[in-house]
Scaffold this active site. Structure first.
Site, short mmCIF file in Angstrom:
data_model
loop_
_atom_site.label_atom_id
_atom_site.label_comp_id
_atom_site.label_asym_id
_atom_site.label_seq_id
_atom_site.Cartn_x
_atom_site.Cartn_y
_atom_site.Cartn_z
N HIS A 127 27.52 93.79 50.03
CA HIS A 127 26.55 94.88 49.91
C HIS A 127 26.24 95.14 48.44
O HIS A 127 26.36 96.25 47.95
CB HIS A 127 27.11 96.14 50.57
CG HIS A 127 27.51 95.94 51.99
ND1 HIS A 127 26.60 95.75 53.00
CD2 HIS A 127 28.74 95.86 52.56
CE1 HIS A 127 27.25 95.57 54.14
NE2 HIS A 127 28.55 95.64 53.89
N ARG A 194 35.52 80.52 59.07
CA ARG A 194 36.65 80.91 59.92
C ARG A 194 37.81 79.96 59.64
O ARG A 194 37.62 78.78 59.32
CB ARG A 194 36.28 80.88 61.40
CG ARG A 194 36.06 79.51 61.95
CD ARG A 194 35.46 79.51 63.33
NE ARG A 194 35.61 78.24 64.00
CZ ARG A 194 35.00 77.12 63.70
NH1 ARG A 194 34.15 77.09 62.68
NH2 ARG A 194 35.22 76.02 64.37
#
Length: 200
Positions: A127, A194
């Site tokens: 962000h 992942r």
């Protein structure tokens, strides 16, 4: 243990290139003081673009000399390859780190002997930009800008994007997009990255 011939030669070259890069570093620091923070972010990229064009060992020594004066901390054994750019001075890079060509590095802390392959992008958090209520980008609202930690002895594959911490001795596969922290001693691949196995 006494320094080897290789270490002595590198030390001499570091000092020589530090003297040679001093005028450029001084110009950057003077210009940086005159500019605000927002312009300063672009400034480090423009100077980096200039010194990023120099190829080979000479270019490596020149970039090391310049960024030692500009970044928060840079160990004298770090290698920064051609066309790599920084978007912040708030970067700390420890000994023996290798950064490949064409990388884009934001606020981060890189541990000892980590390796970043070509075209790796390090973004300070997911962000780093903020938007107003209507969804329009608002440059007045600061983003998270959290320094990313890349652990010691980690390896980041080519074209990976790192937006979260990477643990010590962890491997990030080529083209992976790290959006959540990856623990120590793991191998992570994919978009989003992942964990696929623990390193032996």
């Amino acid at each position: 243990m006494p320094p080897s011939n290789h270490d002595r030669v590198r030390s001499l070259l570091n000092r020589a290139f530090s003297l040679g890069a001093a005028p450029l570093s001084a110009a950057y620091l003077a210009e940086r003081r005159l500019m605000g923070d927002e312009i300063g972010r672009r400034l480090i990229g423009s100077y980096g673009g200039l010194i990023g064009m120099f190829p080979g060992f000479s270019g490596d020594f020149l970039r090391r000399a310049f960024y030692q004066r500009v970044l928060r901390r840079l160990h004298p054994t770090v290698t920064i390859s051609h066309h790599t750019l920084f978007s912040s001075e708030d970067v700390e890079i420890d000994e023996g780190v290798y950064i490949g060509g064409g990388c884009s590095i934001g606020r981060c802390r890189i541990g000892k002997h980590a390796m970043l392959s070509d075209y790796v992008v390090v973004i300070p958090g997911r962000h780093s930009h903020r938007f107003d209520q209507s969804g329009v980008y608002d440059p007045e609202v600061p983003g998270d800008e959290i320094p990313i930690r890349i652990g010691a002895h980690s390896w980041i594959g080519a074209h990976a994007v790192v937006m979260a911490d990477v643990g010590d001795r962890t491997t990030i596969g080529a083209g992976a997009v790290v959006v959540k922290p990856i623990p120590d001693d793991m191998v992570a691949v994919g978009n989003p990255a992942r964990v696929v196995r623990r390193r032996q």
